[in-house]
Design a protein around this motif. Structure first.
Motif, mmCIF file in Angstrom:
data_model
loop_
_atom_site.group_PDB
_atom_site.id
_atom_site.type_symbol
_atom_site.label_atom_id
_atom_site.label_comp_id
_atom_site.label_asym_id
_atom_site.label_seq_id
_atom_site.Cartn_x
_atom_site.Cartn_y
_atom_site.Cartn_z
ATOM 1 N N ASP A 118 -16.139 63.245 62.432
ATOM 2 C CA ASP A 118 -14.815 63.718 62.819
ATOM 3 C C ASP A 118 -14.855 64.644 64.025
ATOM 4 O OD1 ASP A 118 -13.423 62.466 60.595
ATOM 5 O OD2 ASP A 118 -14.436 63.929 59.323
ATOM 6 N N SER A 119 -15.996 64.755 64.660
ATOM 7 C CA SER A 119 -16.102 65.587 65.860
ATOM 8 C C SER A 119 -15.142 65.077 66.927
ATOM 9 C CB SER A 119 -17.535 65.559 66.392
ATOM 10 O OG SER A 119 -18.443 66.037 65.408
ATOM 11 N N PHE A 120 -14.620 66.011 67.740
ATOM 12 C CA PHE A 120 -13.669 65.607 68.774
ATOM 13 C C PHE A 120 -13.691 66.614 69.910
ATOM 14 C CE2 PHE A 120 -11.400 68.553 66.122
ATOM 15 C CZ PHE A 120 -10.493 69.210 66.941
ATOM 16 N N GLU A 121 -13.051 66.254 71.022
ATOM 17 C CA GLU A 121 -12.934 67.120 72.183
ATOM 18 C C GLU A 121 -11.470 67.212 72.578
ATOM 19 O OE1 GLU A 121 -15.581 65.984 75.355
ATOM 20 O OE2 GLU A 121 -17.111 65.241 73.949
ATOM 21 N N ALA A 135 -12.878 71.930 75.049
ATOM 22 C CA ALA A 135 -13.498 72.392 73.810
ATOM 23 C C ALA A 135 -14.084 71.229 73.033
ATOM 24 C CB ALA A 135 -12.460 73.123 72.951
ATOM 25 N N VAL A 136 -15.341 71.383 72.605
ATOM 26 C CA VAL A 136 -16.052 70.384 71.819
ATOM 27 C C VAL A 136 -16.195 70.910 70.393
ATOM 28 C CG1 VAL A 136 -18.201 69.081 71.566
ATOM 29 C CG2 VAL A 136 -17.308 69.593 73.860
ATOM 30 N N PHE A 137 -15.630 70.171 69.434
ATOM 31 C CA PHE A 137 -15.660 70.564 68.028
ATOM 32 C C PHE A 137 -16.618 69.647 67.263
ATOM 33 C CE2 PHE A 137 -11.673 72.133 69.615
ATOM 34 C CZ PHE A 137 -11.425 73.287 68.908
ATOM 35 N N ILE A 138 -17.626 70.229 66.612
ATOM 36 C CA ILE A 138 -18.618 69.472 65.857
ATOM 37 C C ILE A 138 -18.752 70.100 64.469
ATOM 38 C CG2 ILE A 138 -21.001 68.637 65.772
ATOM 39 C CD1 ILE A 138 -21.112 69.158 68.841
ATOM 40 N N ARG A 139 -18.263 69.413 63.444
ATOM 41 C CA ARG A 139 -18.271 69.958 62.077
ATOM 42 C C ARG A 139 -17.750 71.391 62.085
ATOM 43 N NH1 ARG A 139 -23.790 69.873 59.414
ATOM 44 N NH2 ARG A 139 -22.550 70.428 57.593
ATOM 45 N N ALA A 140 -16.651 71.596 62.780
ATOM 46 C CA ALA A 140 -16.202 72.940 63.107
ATOM 47 C C ALA A 140 -15.383 73.588 61.996
ATOM 48 C CB ALA A 140 -15.365 72.891 64.384
ATOM 49 N N PRO A 141 -15.464 74.918 61.908
ATOM 50 C CA PRO A 141 -14.557 75.660 61.036
ATOM 51 C C PRO A 141 -13.224 75.886 61.745
ATOM 52 C CG PRO A 141 -15.983 77.197 62.169
ATOM 53 C CD PRO A 141 -16.390 75.799 62.615
ATOM 54 N N MET A 178 -16.115 88.591 69.336
ATOM 55 C CA MET A 178 -15.405 87.360 69.684
ATOM 56 C C MET A 178 -15.974 86.201 68.879
ATOM 57 S SD MET A 178 -15.272 87.321 73.878
ATOM 58 C CE MET A 178 -15.031 85.527 73.852
ATOM 59 N N ALA A 179 -15.159 85.169 68.690
ATOM 60 C CA ALA A 179 -15.683 83.965 68.043
ATOM 61 C C ALA A 179 -14.826 82.764 68.409
ATOM 62 C CB ALA A 179 -15.735 84.130 66.526
ATOM 63 N N THR A 180 -15.484 81.612 68.498
ATOM 64 C CA THR A 180 -14.793 80.339 68.710
ATOM 65 C C THR A 180 -15.281 79.323 67.679
ATOM 66 O OG1 THR A 180 -16.447 79.461 70.263
ATOM 67 C CG2 THR A 180 -14.642 80.753 71.208
ATOM 68 N N SER A 181 -14.371 78.427 67.267
ATOM 69 C CA SER A 181 -14.749 77.333 66.367
ATOM 70 C C SER A 181 -15.562 76.277 67.080
ATOM 71 C CB SER A 181 -13.495 76.660 65.798
ATOM 72 O OG SER A 181 -12.717 77.555 65.064
ATOM 73 N N PHE A 182 -15.399 76.212 68.381
ATOM 74 C CA PHE A 182 -15.988 75.136 69.178
ATOM 75 C C PHE A 182 -17.214 75.627 69.945
ATOM 76 C CE2 PHE A 182 -12.543 77.201 71.437
ATOM 77 C CZ PHE A 182 -13.061 77.449 72.684
ATOM 78 N N HIS A 183 -17.744 74.764 70.789
ATOM 79 C CA HIS A 183 -19.012 75.006 71.486
ATOM 80 C C HIS A 183 -18.780 75.188 72.988
ATOM 81 C CE1 HIS A 183 -21.779 73.962 68.121
ATOM 82 N NE2 HIS A 183 -20.720 73.274 67.714
ATOM 83 N N PRO A 184 -18.519 76.422 73.450
ATOM 84 C CA PRO A 184 -18.272 76.618 74.884
ATOM 85 C C PRO A 184 -19.519 76.463 75.742
ATOM 86 C CG PRO A 184 -18.340 78.714 73.746
ATOM 87 C CD PRO A 184 -18.386 77.661 72.686
ATOM 88 N N GLU A 185 -20.686 76.422 75.112
ATOM 89 C CA GLU A 185 -21.921 76.240 75.871
ATOM 90 C C GLU A 185 -22.120 74.799 76.315
ATOM 91 O OE1 GLU A 185 -23.054 75.261 71.646
ATOM 92 O OE2 GLU A 185 -21.684 76.613 72.671
ATOM 93 N N VAL A 186 -21.281 73.887 75.814
ATOM 94 C CA VAL A 186 -21.374 72.470 76.166
ATOM 95 C C VAL A 186 -20.408 72.178 77.316
ATOM 96 C CG1 VAL A 186 -21.043 70.108 75.344
ATOM 97 C CG2 VAL A 186 -21.994 71.845 73.805
ATOM 98 N N GLY A 187 -20.896 71.571 78.385
ATOM 99 C CA GLY A 187 -19.996 71.091 79.430
ATOM 100 C C GLY A 187 -20.007 71.854 80.728
ATOM 101 N N GLY A 188 -20.667 73.002 80.792
ATOM 102 C CA GLY A 188 -20.848 73.676 82.072
ATOM 103 C C GLY A 188 -19.770 74.655 82.478
ATOM 104 N N ASP A 189 -18.685 74.810 81.711
ATOM 105 C CA ASP A 189 -17.659 75.805 82.019
ATOM 106 C C ASP A 189 -18.112 77.146 81.443
ATOM 107 O OD1 ASP A 189 -15.433 77.423 82.298
ATOM 108 O OD2 ASP A 189 -14.003 75.928 81.592
#
Length: 203
Positions: A118-121, A135-141, A178-189
């Protein structure tokens, strides 16, 4: 003036990508596996991974209590995905022995967006960033609820029309945490990492 030293919890999770992002922003980025490495840090990133495994490894390496103490004392911390769970005061759908560092007055639901398949962007409006964040969501809370002192930085909007996920909180800040559900380290931004670096440098 010396650059800030920002650690990345390095016992489990996607450590390398966070180290690369922080290094690109000019800080001294180090992996943290031991209490003595934590002592060098002005701030800490807790990456995505598996939150219960992170807790068990942190206990094994005698890092959990020092981490908990530093966060309670005001060290800036930034959690992504599983890192958000680690920094939440309350967890739903956790394991029976789930223990967190705390620091954010939020209730987080583990794997709220579903399993790996169910991962999505998506694109998000993010407070403090002047452009949409990919934002890339992978098994995210997601954040079920947030206390009055918690600033909501981003919500998922319109990605799953009519679905329970729509409008859910996926990024927060409370004081120096701070916290994010997603992975900001993915994608270069680097925008969200830059916000955290600025938070650390204001200390």
């Amino acid at each position: 003036m010396l650059p800030a030293t920002i650690g990345v919890f390095a016992l489990q999770g996607d450590v390398r990508e966070h180290l690369a992002a922080l290094t690109a922003l000019g800080v001294d980025a180090i992996g943290v596996r031991r209490p003595e490495e934590l002592e060098r840090c002005d701030g800490l990133v807790i990456p995505g991974g598996e939150s219960t495994t992170m807790y068990k490894l942190a206990k094994t390496f005698e890092l959990f209590e020092p981490l908990q103490k530093r966060v309670a004392e005001g060290m800036p911390a930034f959690g992504t995905c599983a890192g958000m769970i680690m920094l939440a005061d309350r967890v739903e759908d956790g394991t029976a022995d789930q223990v967190t560092l705390g620091g954010l007055d939020i209730t987080v639901r583990r794997n709220a967006f579903g399993r790996q398949v169910d991962s999505f962007e998506t694109e998000l409006d993010f407070t403090g960033v002047d452009h949409p964040v990919h934002a890339v969501f992978i098994r995210a809370p997601w954040v079920e609820s947030a206390g009055e002192g918690v600033e909501v930085l981003a919500r998922v909007e319109g990605t799953r029309e009519g679905a329970e996920a729509d409008g859910r909180i996926v990024a927060v800040r409370q004081g120096q945490v701070m916290a994010t559900s997603f992975h900001p380290e993915v994608g270069g931004d680097l925008s969200i990492h830059r916000l955290f670096v600025e938070l650390v440098e204001k200390q």
